[in-house]
Design an enzyme around this catalytic site. Structure first.
Site, PDB file in Angstrom:
ATOM      1  N   ILE A   5     -18.471  57.502  17.054  1.00 57.13           N
ATOM      2  CA  ILE A   5     -17.113  58.059  17.105  1.00 57.13           C
ATOM      3  C   ILE A   5     -16.661  58.365  18.528  1.00 57.13           C
ATOM      4  CG2 ILE A   5     -16.954  58.983  14.770  1.00 57.13           C
ATOM      5  CD1 ILE A   5     -17.922  61.676  15.946  1.00 57.13           C
ATOM      6  N   ASP A  57     -15.016  55.865  12.607  1.00 61.43           N
ATOM      7  CA  ASP A  57     -15.407  57.096  11.928  1.00 61.43           C
ATOM      8  C   ASP A  57     -16.047  56.716  10.591  1.00 61.43           C
ATOM      9  OD1 ASP A  57     -15.673  59.463  10.607  1.00 61.43           O
ATOM     10  OD2 ASP A  57     -13.602  60.131  10.920  1.00 61.43           O
ATOM     11  N   TYR A 101     -28.169  69.605   5.532  1.00 63.76           N
ATOM     12  CA  TYR A 101     -28.514  68.398   6.278  1.00 63.76           C
ATOM     13  C   TYR A 101     -29.528  67.557   5.482  1.00 63.76           C
ATOM     14  CZ  TYR A 101     -30.616  65.488   9.932  1.00 63.76           C
ATOM     15  OH  TYR A 101     -31.105  64.435  10.659  1.00 63.76           O
ATOM     16  N   LYS A 106     -29.550  63.775   3.144  1.00 59.72           N
ATOM     17  CA  LYS A 106     -30.553  62.708   3.189  1.00 59.72           C
ATOM     18  C   LYS A 106     -31.000  62.353   1.775  1.00 59.72           C
ATOM     19  CE  LYS A 106     -30.639  62.625   7.722  1.00 59.72           C
ATOM     20  NZ  LYS A 106     -29.817  61.603   8.411  1.00 59.72           N
TER      21      LYS A 106
END
Lengths: 279, 279, 279, 279, 279, 279
Positions: free
Chosen positions: C34, C51, C136, C140
């Site tokens: 980005i 993006d 986070y 995953k």
């Protein structure tokens, strides 16, 4: 039919319920304990006082027996020094005497407390590694390992009954852990009448909806409990205080023994009153 | 007895069957959904309209609850973008609001479709790794992992019910996968009344002879289904077309969801008619 | 040799180390991120700003690629709302675009944080169930499940690299969890050159004496790390403060992410300084 | 309803009990064996004499069938050379003919003796590795592996029924291993009516309290035995001679076959009298 | 760097090799044993005579220590009564004193004989259930279970080193079971310097080609042995008498302890000469 | 040192490489095959022509041997009828003759094709259930089960070497499956010099980075391969055509045998040229 069967701990809470049914499985039942007297005897029963911790006392009682049903021990958590004699050395004495006198099999009152620090969510089979919750449970681990060795090295059979809670159903844990007296009797009977057992371990628990342990690996013993603590669920759950999600006494298989400090009695919190069988 | 219980998805097919029994387990049942009205209310029930995908709408509904029974979601396969709000973000909103407001436990309608790409011959326990068959199933995986994390990090309990098929038994797969309404109610009740659960997963299936999943590891929850789809077997098998031995809809746990293209409805092939409970 | 390879997150810390080796495995490497500019390009490399959270931006970058190496995401714990776009929707966009454009395989930077709440003593293989330690890590889990589904339903291959800590070895945990840049490059290369992979998971960790995870089940990928953090052990252990035996950051695979509150950065405590590769 | 079903070994002890129920599951039941005549035929039944060991004889019998129920073989331990034709080559002939003629599924009378050298204390599931106790058991291993291969390579379904002891309960081992005729019929029926089976293995044993094997992994087949040998326990145990704790016939799943020398009959010691069904 | 480290059994065969390296890991090494004198002391080392079986003697030695390396015990099979004091009660005394005095961790010389009755073909990991081969091994089981409990209930860390055979390689079994002194020192060092260990078990064996046990589950401890007994293989195998395929001393992990009668020395057959380190 | 060792299949591709090293392990090596002549003999070697399928021919060759290294068989897929004599009956003849003549151990050239239909992603250990890919593999299953039974019932030891591909590395699969000749020789030597083996199975594969199978459970045999096919990786991968992600020859352990029709040669596609050792 067996000629002679020995029952240790005959004066204890569970032992008192086993005397009558065991007396019917043999020509002679020799009941033993450390009290002077266990009351009226059943047909074919004889009582001999003996201290398990003294080889010289227990060996003669065992001599000539076909099998020993070993329920004698202090039945609660105590400091190691207190349990050393009856629960540790006593177990050694029973197996050694049994071996010396050609006894075929020992049926042993082991306990969930040998694996009490496993989480209830870790559904445990009979092959769960030892994880004792108390010195009391540690003594059960010791005797199970001893039993394994006497089978492997000396051919002495053993069936270790890891009893959950053979007491009244007056708390939520007992909805899963209850072992009724009738199921206890069936369990001991199967441990005796199965033709060959080698070294076997099996949980002593009724057919409770909420039973938290797995006996599949011991299916060959043919134990099929009939009672179910769910009959007490509505009342017990209604009366129970709100549970703390992180309370060890709720989360671990050992229940109150999992949260009690080592060496201190874990029974009080279980509200076990003395419901020893009256003869 | 709980003071306040929240039921999301109260207007849905399964939710409509849960309203009455849940209303009896608490002083106040707050039913919520996105419709304007869910009809006559049961004693102790209150209805609040809220969009799960909007934290500002669902959080106030949850505030003050003891537990949340979270059944709200789009109940079929749709494109990811369609499910993102109600099924993914909605789940996050429920857990986050529950945590923020001190709720003790979330009981969640997960689904077999979280593990639907396992083969039926790979008999799966509650510890089977995720293997979703659709975006619908992927949302269930997401919520289960979220639930696991909120327990591990924040002590918020969760019971994830992986429901197989709570619908009519009109095809061979349903002979194994059927969950009767009575058994659904028992299952949700156990998920609520078990004193401590931590993070638990359990399959929602009746006591069918052909049930293809294994709940042993969740035995401590005490779920013992009573109904058995075998009563429908003779008729269903007689009417079923010959099966293709390699048909994904037959071979995989997910059934029609395992063979449907991602993003397309998998329900049509299951002939589920709207049998929502009438009040 | 591949015609076109796409690398997302090319401006990130790990991505910056992958650009050069990846540029040698294909005729054209399309790096994307980005930022406006990623500096001097390697031979055969082209940069396209996009993006991930916008399908309309990322899909054209992916069109025509043979494989995508997907390392783009926010690389730290943040509130769910912050990660939703780049880490969740971004992953969906990559896989969906890859599928729509006939890409063969996605190589994905997953993380130990997908399974970070397993205890270090519970030595985990690649089949360990998800147990995320942060939002986070939850992202995953989401991407791994998505990858599994795109393989099962659509035949799009994926290799998920659960990276432990590709950073300096400046704390005791890193003695086990370190992934050197050379080993990272070998790992990504194997994930690309293995002829068929289906859906695969493998831990990204060097050949550390104290490596706490097990890659045996992924042996067919041929990853054999060469570096070993033990070279730093003496100094690191001498400088480390005494460990608390019950500290979650020490006991769990996720390390500091296991103890950080949800939504708060877990990187600070790891002393990761910006050692992005300079071109 | 199937058009044509073939039953091999129709004149054998178990085959004679299957003829009637199988005749009701198809328009035409073709019973086959090596005897000249199997007595009065059931409605829809036809008898064809054929030697399994001769492809030219058995292939025409199988041609046009929907499924084959393969119970034909020598039913006891014999030298390898004696079993080679009927038990080994015969199995190959059945599967190869079935494949050549488009048969959908083979239901096969395998045996506990394919895994008979596992100890009874090693509670075995359907995934226990082969461990034959006799050449008879070795032939069962051969046919199971053949069946696995025909499914994997050619899409021919198979259900292998590892029968324990479908005979009278006149010894302690049979308290665990008994398969009643009613349960045998249920088992074969499930193996036929389950829509898709791929390659399946399941133990043929009744719902005995002392059943020593585990069918959980085959739950999708819906086999739920009704009979229980425990009804015979009291008498059988009372009459049984004392067991030697190290006797192979007691310790191993194969029972007398585990202790009999290779090539010698193991049936005599089981006191199996000829209780073939009379028509 | 630790302030005070205690080594029990400092006068023993293995203890004598540990004194020097341990003295470098702490400001003060307190070596203890039951002999009067252990010869010249290393820098920072102090010797205190104490009987492990007497709490009043061993507790003061342990007071104030950071860790205890517990190698003190009778190092061979003896009758239970002989081992009861030093090997059983001694272990209890060490853990209880350690707990009472705030010691952080006990590093314990356990032994392969805790699991010696497993067959060598049953490749065992650190999670193998106890299966002792002697009273000596039974004491190791007891101490491991004790260690597990002190961690679970009291937060006292423990690393149990199941040493195979730290002796000369002069027989075929030792080609697999050898633990070199250098590897022993590495193993003890890892058990000390690993930041957190909880309750850990690990096999003490060198990097032998023929090593028969599996340490994967303890990888986080970072033990990577360097020596390999294969250097002795040609000579040892050439000199070895032909093996009996059914000899317990060859088939079981416990080697000669597996075949020796309970209570009798198992060391003689291992030709272990006294190679205690000379200072 | 052994007196007499027998090598079957001595004229075959692998057998020709074993003659010299085996001749050094015994006083007399008797090589046997169906050809008239195997060229110049090594010191201590004698050649005897014999047809494995004829007991009368092979038994006299085996009489008096200490061990048999059985590599004789048709080394490719053929119709069942063609393999029946040499591969099935031949194996029976070798074991039965070995037993009748008191041979101690059979070392057998089994094959990955006994388990070839397992997916490469299902990393398989030596305990993987049989899943043959060809009649050739089915014969290996048969011999392994036979070997298991001769050990369990008759005490005849066996080591079954499941060889992957002992051929040139000229395709991507071989990067994982290669067994170098040096490693083959080490493997056979370990199978001979290990003192007791009972019934053992081990994979024959070099130390390849991409080796897809797991020998941990056979660690006690001490096989530590030295060669690594990764040296050929760059060239092989560069020359390989693009792989089809769903190609059975790539996905399954059996490689080309997994995709070849039953009964047809699977070797052609492996480009195995005759590189038999020249004497």
């Amino acid at each position: 039919m067996m000629k002679k069967l020995v029952l240790t701990g005959a004066a204890g809470r569970l032992g008192s319920y086993l005397r009558e049914p065991l007396s019917k499985l043999c020509e002679e039942l020799v009941s033993t304990d450390i009290v002077d007297d266990i009351g009226t005897l059943y047909q074919g029963e004889r009582y001999e006082k003996a201290d398990l911790a003294q080889m010289s006392e227990i060996a003669p009682v065992i001599a000539g027996a076909d099998m020993v049903v070993h329920f004698g021990a202090i039945g609660d958590e105590r400091p190691f020094e207190v349990l050393l004699g009856p629960n540790f050395i006593g177990a050694y004495n029973v197996w050694e005497a049994a071996y010396q006198h050609g006894v075929r099999r020992v049926v042993y009152a082991s306990s969930i407390h040998a694996v009490g620090m496993h989480k209830k969510q870790d559904f445990i089979g009979i092959d769960a590694p030892h994880r004792p919750d108390t010195f009391y449970g540690l003594a059960k681990c010791f005797a199970e390992d001893l039993a394994s060795m006497y089978w492997d090295k000396r051919g002495l059979e053993a069936v270790c009954l890891r009893i959950l809670s053979a007491a009244q159903v007056n708390n939520p844990r007992a909805l899963g852990s209850w072992l009724s007296y009738d199921d206890l009797i069936q369990l001991v009977t199967r441990a005796i009448d199965t033709p060959t057992t080698g070294f076997s371990v099996i949980y002593g628990v009724s057919n409770n909806d909420r039973a938290p342990v797995d006996n599949h690996l011991a299916s060959y013993l043919g134990y099929r409990p009939k009672d179910n603590a769910e009959q007490f669920a509505e009342q017990v759950l209604a009366e129970a205080p709100p549970a703390d999600p992180t309370d060890a006494a709720q989360m671990y298989h050992g229940g109150p023994f999992a949260s009690v400090p080592l060496g201190e009695s874990g029974v009080a919190s279980m509200n076990i009153i003395n419901d020893k069988k009256e003869v």
